[in-house]
Scaffold this motif. Structure first.
Motif, short mmCIF file in Angstrom:
data_model
loop_
_atom_site.label_atom_id
_atom_site.label_comp_id
_atom_site.label_asym_id
_atom_site.label_seq_id
_atom_site.Cartn_x
_atom_site.Cartn_y
_atom_site.Cartn_z
N LEU A 182 0.42 -1.98 -0.16
CA LEU A 182 0.57 -2.51 -1.43
C LEU A 182 0.72 -3.88 -1.46
N SER A 239 -5.43 -4.31 -7.22
CA SER A 239 -4.09 -5.01 -7.41
C SER A 239 -3.36 -4.30 -8.94
N GLY A 284 -2.12 -0.92 -8.17
CA GLY A 284 -0.87 -1.21 -7.67
C GLY A 284 0.15 -1.53 -8.10
#
Length: 530
Positions: free
Chosen positions: A22, A355, A358
């Motif tokens: 992550l 992203s 995430g």
């Protein structure tokens, strides 16, 4: 050694594998973000004027909005239809929806050429625009979701008076949210109804708003099951198995309705033959229908599967994946043929998308940690081992392994069938477009085109757009882009336009079958003229 460095080493030492992944994804996304807003879209994307909507619209927006539909479906089930037994999964569903819509707005900032003008549709009204309606509905529904989420914050800080006010208006808020979500879930499909000459025939239909709404309901329900299972595994929260099994039964009905309307629509539009064509589009179409509709519908129809934790998770995962493939098919695959270019997202486009996803997982985890998202777990009776209360999987490991193998094969097949880049077509003499008048509209069409003649041909074939436009009432989508790719003026016709293909009932013979128009076997002189 510096105390700060020691503390940092201890922190890094406690990171799990997924936490490390992550962090890497967020770092890559941050780099792409800085580059995008510093140097513009061209520095980070492979988008172009010919292909202006890519991964960020297809996945970040269309998928994000659709998978967040579980919020309004579950909220309506609990607070409007008064099925209060589903209340334990309502809060996680609303949280998922709220985060989903916030991240969709963030994703739009990346895709807009001038992101600081994102507020313009709210003040520069154009009620004839589909985008205007979508912009307003998404803005209002995000506000409604924020208000639906607010009681969790008030409850966390024990603010009883404002909490009492919010509870009094909660049901009207849910009703407004259902109306707004229904409007823009379907209107996202309307964005593609206005491009009949660009979207492939497997996906173009006037019923796109209906399909977008139904698939969003299915995707939202599946996402609710999926996130419940992930919360159960990641946070040790109670898995409301019976409630999720009930959602799976509802999901079977929604998927069945979707499949039936889809089949009827393809048949009614005369596009059913495209399903069986050996093309990248047809393979990807079967990827979304087979993996995302038919297989989950079959699995969830079996009581033993619904009684299994793994069965519920696997069926929901298939539905979510099928939903994602569907939205990408509409936004990317279905538009590829008519664009005349090959679009492959850059690594930075993937980094931004990853992203954002995430960040969604991270925010969900923080909300679960600090807010009363899940009901407090009930303690088992004294003397009873909690492990014994867990359901045993009703599916054997062998069956589950076979299902996972099938899933992997499907994914590999879909990926391998993606359109490949093609080299530039050979040059051809330029032709000037001509203006013809048909019905009440002025349509700009290319001049007649004469195909190259082979040695054993009975004569040249000249295609005239004017005569075909007249009999189809200027409906370009009758042929484009399901049967023939739209090319730039002067570019030769591409594809396997061969005697064998036509006499097998494809291409021209799709209409020239002796029923819709004269048959190709009637008289060679109908097409081949000296």
């Amino acid at each position: 050694m510096n105390a700060h460095l020691v503390a940092l080493q201890k922190t890094l030492g406690r990171l799990t594998l997924w936490q490390g992944v992550l962090l890497a994804v967020l770092a890559a996304g941050l780099y792409a973000t800085v580059l995008r807003f510093a140097q513009g879209l061209g520095a980070v994307t492979h988008l172009s004027d010919a292909f202006p909507w890519g991964l960020w619209i297809g996945f970040d927006v269309l998928v994000g909005v659709g998978l967040a539909a579980g919020g309004f479906v579950v909220a309506a089930t609990v607070h409007v239809f008064r099925l209060e037994r589903y209340e334990p999964i309502a809060r996680p569903a609303v949280l998922t929806a709220f985060l989903g819509y916030v991240l969709v707005i963030v994703a739009l900032l990346f895709d807009l050429g001038l992101p600081y003008r994102i507020w313009h549709p709210l003040v520069m009204w154009n009620p004839h625009s589909v985008m205007f309606e979508v912009a307003w509905c998404v803005t209002l529904y995000t506000t409604v979701l924020a208000l639906e989420f607010l009681p969790l914050v008030l409850e966390r800080f024990h603010l009883e008076k404002p909490l009492k006010v919010m509870r009094a208006v909660f049901v009207p808020l849910v009703i407004v949210g259902v109306l707004l979500s229904t409007l823009h879930q379907s209107s996202l499909g309307s964005l593609y109804v206005i491009v009949p000459d660009k979207l492939h025939g497997l996906w173009y239909t006037p019923l796109l708003p209906v399909f977008f709404f139904l698939s969003a309901v299915a995707g939202g329900l599946a996402m609710t099951i999926f996130e419940s299972f992930m919360s159960y595994r990641a946070f040790g929260k109670r898995l409301e198995h019976d409630l999720l099994a009930g959602l799976a039964r509802i999901l079977v009905v929604v998927l069945a309705v979707y499949a039936l309307i889809k089949a009827q629509d393809l048949y009614g539009r005369g596009s059913l033959h495209l399903v069986w064509a050996l093309s990248p589009e047809s393979v990807l179409f079967w990827g979304e229908i087979g993996l995302g509709v038919l297989l989950p519908m079959a699995l969830f129809s079996v009581p033993q599967v619904r009684a299994s934790e793994r069965g519920l998770f696997f069926g929901a995962l298939l539905t979510v994946m099928g939903f994602i493939v569907n939205r990408l098919n509409v936004a990317v695959t279905g538009m590829a043929a008519s664009s005349g270019v090959t679009y492959v997202p850059s690594w930075m486009e993937f980094a931004v998308t990853a992203s954002i996803v995430g960040a969604g997982f991270l925010l969900f985890a923080l909300a679960v940690k600090y807010l009363p998202i899940f009901p407090k777990a009930e303690l088992p009776p004294a003397g009873v081992d909690p492990i014994l209360l867990r359901r045993r999987p009703a599916l054997s490991r062998g069956v589950l392994a076979a299902l996972w193998v099938l899933l992997v094969i499907g994914i590999v097949g879909v990926a391998a069938s993606s359109p490949k880049p093609k080299g530039p077509a050979p040059a051809a003499p330029a032709v000037e477009p001509q203006v013809v008048h048909a019905a009440s509209a002025e349509v700009r069409l290319p001049a007649p085109y004469t195909f190259p003649v082979s040695g054993d041909s009975p004569g040249p074939v000249t295609f005239n757009h004017e005569t075909h436009a007249a009999v189809t009432d200027n409906q370009c989508r009758t042929c484009h882009a399901g049967l023939f790719k739209i090319t730039e003026p002067g570019t030769p016709v591409s594809g396997k336009l061969t005697y064998e293909a036509i006499h097998e009932g494809a291409l021209c013979a799709s209409c020239h079958d002796g029923d819709k128009a004269f048959g190709i076997e009637d008289d060679c002189a109908n097409c081949h003229r000296q």
